[in-house]
Design a protein around this motif. Structure first.
Motif, short mmCIF file in Angstrom:
data_model
loop_
_atom_site.label_atom_id
_atom_site.label_comp_id
_atom_site.label_asym_id
_atom_site.label_seq_id
_atom_site.Cartn_x
_atom_site.Cartn_y
_atom_site.Cartn_z
N PRO A 97 0.98 -1.26 0.01
CA PRO A 97 -0.14 -0.24 -0.11
C PRO A 97 0.80 1.40 -0.11
CG PRO A 97 0.01 -0.98 2.18
CD PRO A 97 0.63 -2.21 1.19
N LEU A 98 2.08 1.12 0.25
CA LEU A 98 3.04 2.34 0.33
C LEU A 98 3.45 2.69 -1.33
CD1 LEU A 98 5.37 1.26 3.08
CD2 LEU A 98 3.60 2.83 3.28
N MET A 99 3.11 1.67 -2.26
CA MET A 99 3.74 2.27 -3.40
C MET A 99 3.00 3.39 -4.20
SD MET A 99 5.97 0.31 -4.53
CE MET A 99 6.09 0.77 -6.09
N PRO A 100 1.80 3.50 -3.92
CA PRO A 100 0.91 4.83 -4.52
C PRO A 100 1.73 5.94 -3.88
CG PRO A 100 -0.51 3.13 -4.15
CD PRO A 100 0.59 2.82 -3.67
N ARG A 101 1.90 6.23 -2.84
CA ARG A 101 2.59 7.20 -2.11
C ARG A 101 3.83 7.38 -2.55
NH1 ARG A 101 -0.13 9.65 1.91
NH2 ARG A 101 -2.11 8.57 2.82
N LEU A 102 4.41 6.40 -2.56
CA LEU A 102 6.22 6.18 -3.04
C LEU A 102 6.47 6.97 -4.55
CD1 LEU A 102 7.68 3.15 -1.64
CD2 LEU A 102 8.04 5.42 -0.71
N ASN A 103 5.20 6.57 -5.28
CA ASN A 103 5.39 6.89 -6.92
C ASN A 103 5.07 8.54 -6.64
OD1 ASN A 103 6.03 4.64 -7.87
ND2 ASN A 103 3.60 3.75 -8.12
N LYS A 104 3.90 9.12 -6.07
CA LYS A 104 3.70 10.35 -5.88
C LYS A 104 4.93 11.32 -5.67
CE LYS A 104 0.26 13.57 -4.17
NZ LYS A 104 -0.99 13.57 -3.34
N LEU A 105 5.34 10.55 -4.39
CA LEU A 105 6.77 11.34 -3.94
C LEU A 105 7.85 11.36 -4.88
CD1 LEU A 105 8.08 12.62 -1.56
CD2 LEU A 105 9.07 10.30 -0.68
N ALA A 106 8.16 10.37 -5.68
CA ALA A 106 9.05 10.40 -6.64
C ALA A 106 8.84 11.42 -7.74
CB ALA A 106 9.28 8.91 -7.29
N TYR A 107 7.60 11.29 -8.14
CA TYR A 107 7.16 12.48 -9.35
C TYR A 107 7.29 13.71 -8.87
CZ TYR A 107 5.07 8.71 -12.33
OH TYR A 107 5.01 7.72 -13.09
N SER A 108 7.07 14.02 -7.64
CA SER A 108 7.05 15.21 -7.06
C SER A 108 8.55 15.77 -6.90
CB SER A 108 6.58 15.34 -5.55
OG SER A 108 5.18 15.08 -5.56
N LEU A 109 9.47 14.76 -6.47
CA LEU A 109 10.93 15.07 -6.35
C LEU A 109 11.54 15.55 -7.78
CD1 LEU A 109 12.31 12.30 -3.90
CD2 LEU A 109 12.02 14.96 -3.42
N VAL A 110 11.07 14.99 -8.89
CA VAL A 110 11.71 15.22 -10.15
C VAL A 110 11.12 16.33 -10.35
CG1 VAL A 110 11.61 14.20 -12.68
CG2 VAL A 110 12.08 12.54 -10.64
N GLU A 111 9.79 16.46 -10.35
CA GLU A 111 9.05 17.69 -11.27
C GLU A 111 9.67 18.79 -10.54
OE1 GLU A 111 5.10 16.81 -11.09
OE2 GLU A 111 4.84 15.24 -12.63
N SER A 112 9.90 18.77 -9.19
CA SER A 112 10.31 20.10 -8.59
C SER A 112 11.51 20.36 -8.81
CB SER A 112 9.95 19.95 -7.04
OG SER A 112 10.62 18.93 -6.57
N GLY A 113 12.53 19.50 -9.44
CA GLY A 113 13.74 19.80 -9.75
C GLY A 113 14.58 19.49 -8.49
N LEU A 114 14.11 19.13 -7.58
CA LEU A 114 14.89 18.70 -6.25
C LEU A 114 16.02 17.67 -6.53
CD1 LEU A 114 15.36 19.25 -3.29
CD2 LEU A 114 13.67 17.69 -2.66
#
Length: 235
Positions: free
Chosen positions: A126-143
């Motif tokens: 159940p952690l996969m959706p949250r991990l995917n969202k976190l990964a997308y956020s890290l990439v899109e924000s330029g972090l």
């Protein structure tokens, strides 16, 4: 005073085929890497051609820790190129730039193998959706790129180096001797042309003088002959 010049930097290897077509250029591969497996299992394309070269003298194997030394020796002299993942260049090239202050190497525009980076979790977690969202956020924000630059300073400086640069140097005999050579050659050619013109002019003048002398003698003889004939007629 200084001299401002434009220098063109040649970047001949933009595709793997460009390297494979040059039989005198060697290829460096990192030992025990995933790329070795890809090359051995490739069935077509440039990767298959490179895989066929494995085991020949054109392919040199190096450890990752030996890449900086190879860059400064056989890669710098143009006899070899390195074929490996982008993450390797993000580590090795910045060190070279930090030491020299110039982009002495470049990365080709063509890419062949992708390197996926992911966070691993249990299947159907159940952690996969949250991990995917976190990964997308890290990439899109330029972090992620910011972390990359922080961990590897100058990592993006030499990714796309300019092919045309301006070079400023102080005037000296070492960079101006060519101008003096051209100037001296111009003076020599001018003297040669002047001498040839003078010689041609003297030759024409002497030829014209001989023609005028011959015409004068002919006229005199004709006149004397005519006068003599007239005198005989009077008698």
């Amino acid at each position: 005073m200084s001299l401002l010049a434009v220098r063109y930097i040649d970047q001949p290897y933009q595709r793997l085929d460009d390297v494979l077509d040059k039989s005198d250029v060697g290829i460096i591969l990192v030992q025990n890497s995933l790329i070795i497996h890809y090359l051995k299992t490739a069935t077509s394309g440039p990767l298959w051609k490179l895989g066929n070269l494995m085991g020949t003298e054109r392919v040199a194997y190096r450890l990752f820790s030996e890449l900086p030394q190879s860059l400064e020796t056989i890669v710098r002299d143009g006899s070899h190129v390195v074929f490996d993942k982008d993450i390797v260049y993000n580590t090795v090239l910045p060190r070279s730039f930090s030491r020299t202050g110039t982009c002495d190497f470049y990365v080709s525009r063509s890419s062949y193998l992708t390197t996926p980076l992911a966070m691993v979790a249990q299947k159907n977690s159940p952690l996969m959706p949250r991990l995917n969202k976190l990964a997308y956020s890290l990439v899109e924000s330029g972090l992620y790129d910011k972390w990359q630059k922080f961990s590897h300073p100058n990592s993006s400086t030499c990714k796309n180096p300019p092919r045309i640069i301006t070079v400023t140097s102080v005037f000296s005999l070492s960079n101006l001797w060519g101008m003096f050579v051209v100037l001296g050659c111009g003076f020599v050619m001018a003297v040669v042309v002047l001498v040839m013109e003078q010689m041609c002019g003297w030759a024409k003048w002497e030829e014209q003088g001989q023609v005028d002398t011959q015409d004068t003698h002919t006229t005199t003889i004709t006149t004397i002959t005519t006068t003599t004939t007239t005198e005989h007629a009077l008698h």
